[in-house]
Design an enzyme around this catalytic site. Structure first.
Site, short mmCIF file in Angstrom:
data_model
loop_
_atom_site.label_atom_id
_atom_site.label_comp_id
_atom_site.label_asym_id
_atom_site.label_seq_id
_atom_site.Cartn_x
_atom_site.Cartn_y
_atom_site.Cartn_z
N TYR A 239 0.86 -1.19 0.00
CA TYR A 239 0.00 0.00 0.00
C TYR A 239 0.89 1.23 0.00
O TYR A 239 1.76 1.39 0.86
CB TYR A 239 -0.92 0.01 1.22
CG TYR A 239 -1.93 1.13 1.17
CD1 TYR A 239 -3.21 0.90 0.66
CD2 TYR A 239 -1.61 2.41 1.60
CE1 TYR A 239 -4.14 1.93 0.58
CE2 TYR A 239 -2.53 3.45 1.51
CZ TYR A 239 -3.79 3.20 1.01
OH TYR A 239 -4.71 4.24 0.92
N SER B 63 3.69 9.27 12.23
CA SER B 63 5.15 9.27 12.27
C SER B 63 5.66 10.03 13.49
O SER B 63 5.00 10.95 14.00
CB SER B 63 5.70 9.91 10.99
OG SER B 63 7.10 9.78 10.93
N GLN C 85 9.60 15.63 10.56
CA GLN C 85 8.56 14.66 10.87
C GLN C 85 7.23 15.33 11.20
O GLN C 85 6.17 14.80 10.91
CB GLN C 85 8.99 13.77 12.05
CG GLN C 85 10.15 12.86 11.72
CD GLN C 85 9.89 12.03 10.47
OE1 GLN C 85 9.00 11.18 10.46
NE2 GLN C 85 10.64 12.28 9.41
N HIS D 88 4.63 15.66 8.45
CA HIS D 88 3.92 14.48 7.95
C HIS D 88 2.42 14.57 8.21
O HIS D 88 1.61 14.19 7.37
CB HIS D 88 4.46 13.20 8.59
CG HIS D 88 5.55 12.56 7.81
ND1 HIS D 88 5.38 12.09 6.53
CD2 HIS D 88 6.84 12.29 8.13
CE1 HIS D 88 6.51 11.57 6.09
NE2 HIS D 88 7.42 11.68 7.04
N HIS E 209 -1.74 -39.13 21.16
CA HIS E 209 -0.37 -38.74 20.82
C HIS E 209 0.60 -39.84 21.25
O HIS E 209 1.50 -40.24 20.50
CB HIS E 209 0.01 -37.43 21.52
CG HIS E 209 -0.49 -36.20 20.85
ND1 HIS E 209 -1.83 -35.93 20.69
CD2 HIS E 209 0.18 -35.15 20.29
CE1 HIS E 209 -1.97 -34.76 20.08
NE2 HIS E 209 -0.76 -34.27 19.82
#
Length: 425
Positions: A121, A229, A251, A254, A412
């Site tokens: 994506y 972020s 940052q 963002h 088992h």
């Protein structure tokens, strides 16, 4: 920026945004619609949310050719060099299958197999992200994934940004669809008439993408639930306020929920960085977004000692950590929780975002406490190999049967004894 002294303040533990009940229900409804109505549902949501009325979801070869032709020589050169750096770094992460033979003839091992199909994506919206294409597609290609599918939201004109398509061509991605949001995640997870389902979905997105990935986990694998972020700069008196402020804003731009924190042992640096951030915001093109992130999400923490500062960093568990200390490399060993660590004055965070080679898809919202950056390992699966010799079986069968009965699993035990008793006749 708010300045807080760690001696008087407890850092809150970060957490992932779980979304509102309305958002979760909206995502669930979109997923169910796409699951049952396929292409038509995807087209309807693309028209509704992206303003694009598409006759075809797929990006055709001529669109990719056009995107590459639009690239100027310098941009194409930079993308190529970045791709080479990313490839070289991720090639060092590859693992080989292995087997070992013991003296009694037992063979144990591990088989490493690339995933058959992955979906990556690539976000759209307020910016285009060719770097996300390279960071997700290249490790998948290095791992040997047979089919890499890219989804990304189109603009209102029904087109994908040229830089994104050019990066896809460079990374070897040939199957691309002009869809985004929760509807894209649903299409990748369940398939439609046009899109064949994949086995894993990677790549960041907004809250609706994150919630959709959470909903389909188990039907397919996912890399992580990506939050906003964040960056933390660990600095002392030797750091340069102008540079630290610029890195914090890298940052903050963002999104409004991004965090940009400074942890420092220098009160003077704290004041200087706060001033610099204010000044640099004035000329930043994405000022409103960055300013909201700075004022509402970000903090400057002042520590009394380097030990207290490091403890604060580990508590924050940042996605990106810059260390700008007099002896920066010496501090690396003390860091336990960080997605990516940038050491020294010249290791500005954007170097890792675009060019150095390590992956920029990193754990956010404090999840660096337990998770790692995207890597080649995310695109392979591992199978254990067990081959017991007759001698090893005779030597250990009774022990295995005893262990099985310890857990109350008689069948088992009998499965082992069916062979063991035959060997003793």
């Amino acid at each position: 920026m708010n300045i807080r002294y760690l001696s008087d303040y407890t850092i809150p533990r970060p957490s992932l945004d779980q979304g509102t009940e309305e958002q979760r229900k909206s995502v669930q409804a979109i997923i169910e619609d796409v699951r049952h109505n396929g292409d038509q549902a995807v087209k309807n949501y693309t028209a509704k949310f992206d303003g694009a009325d598409l006759s075809s979801l797929k990006v055709e070869d001529d669109e990719m050719d056009e995107a590459v032709l639009k690239m100027d020589e310098k941009t194409w050169s930079v993308l190529n060099e970045a791709a080479a750096n990313i490839t070289a770094f991720h090639e060092r992460q590859t693992q080989q299958s292995w087997m070992t033979t013991q003296e009694n003839g037992t063979i144990l091992g591990q088989k490493v197999t690339p995933l058959d199909a992955v979906g990556i994506y690539v976000p759209g919206g307020t910016a285009a992200y060719p770097s996300s294409v390279l960071m997700n597609a290249i490790p998948a290609q290095v791992a040997g994934v047979k089919r890499v599918v890219m989804v990304t939201p189109p603009g209102p004109d029904g087109k994908v940004p040229a830089g994104v398509l050019a990066a896809a061509r460079l990374a070897g991605v040939r199957e691309i669809y002009k869809i985004g949001g929760a509807q894209a995640i649903a299409a990748l997870a369940f398939g439609t008439e046009t899109i064949e389902r994949v086995d894993k979905i990677t790549g960041p997105g907004n809250i609706f993408v994150a919630l959709a990935k959470r909903e389909v986990f188990g039907i397919v694998d996912i890399d992580m639930i990506a939050g906003p972020s964040d960056i933390t700069v660990l600095a002392d008196h030797t750091a340069h306020a102008r540079e630290v402020a610029a890195d914090l804003l890298s940052q903050a731009e963002h999104g409004e929920l991004s965090q940009a924190n400074l942890v420092t042992t220098s009160p003077e640096l704290a004041e200087a960085v706060a001033h610099e951030v204010h000044q640099q915001l004035k000329t930043l093109p994405r000022k409103e977004i960055a300013e909201t992130a700075i004022n509402k999400q970000s903090v400057i923490y002042v520590a009394q000692s380097l030990e207290e500062a490091v403890q604060a960093v580990n508590q924050i568990a940042p996605e990106h950590l810059e260390i700008q200390l007099e002896n920066a490399m010496e501090a690396v060993g003390k860091i336990r929780h960080a997605g990516a660590i940038f050491v020294g004055r010249y290791s500005s965070e954007p170097i890792g975002d675009y060019f150095a080679g390590p992956n920029h898809t990193l754990p956010t919202s404090g999840t660096a406490r337990f998770s790692s950056p995207l890597s080649v390992e995310d695109f392979v699966k591992k199978s254990s190999i067990i081959s017991y010799s007759e001698a090893a079986f005779i030597e250990n069968a009774e022990k295995v049967a005893h262990f099985a009965r310890l857990e109350g699993l008689e069948a088992h035990a009998r499965a082992v004894e069916a062979r063991f008793s035959d060997k003793r006749r």
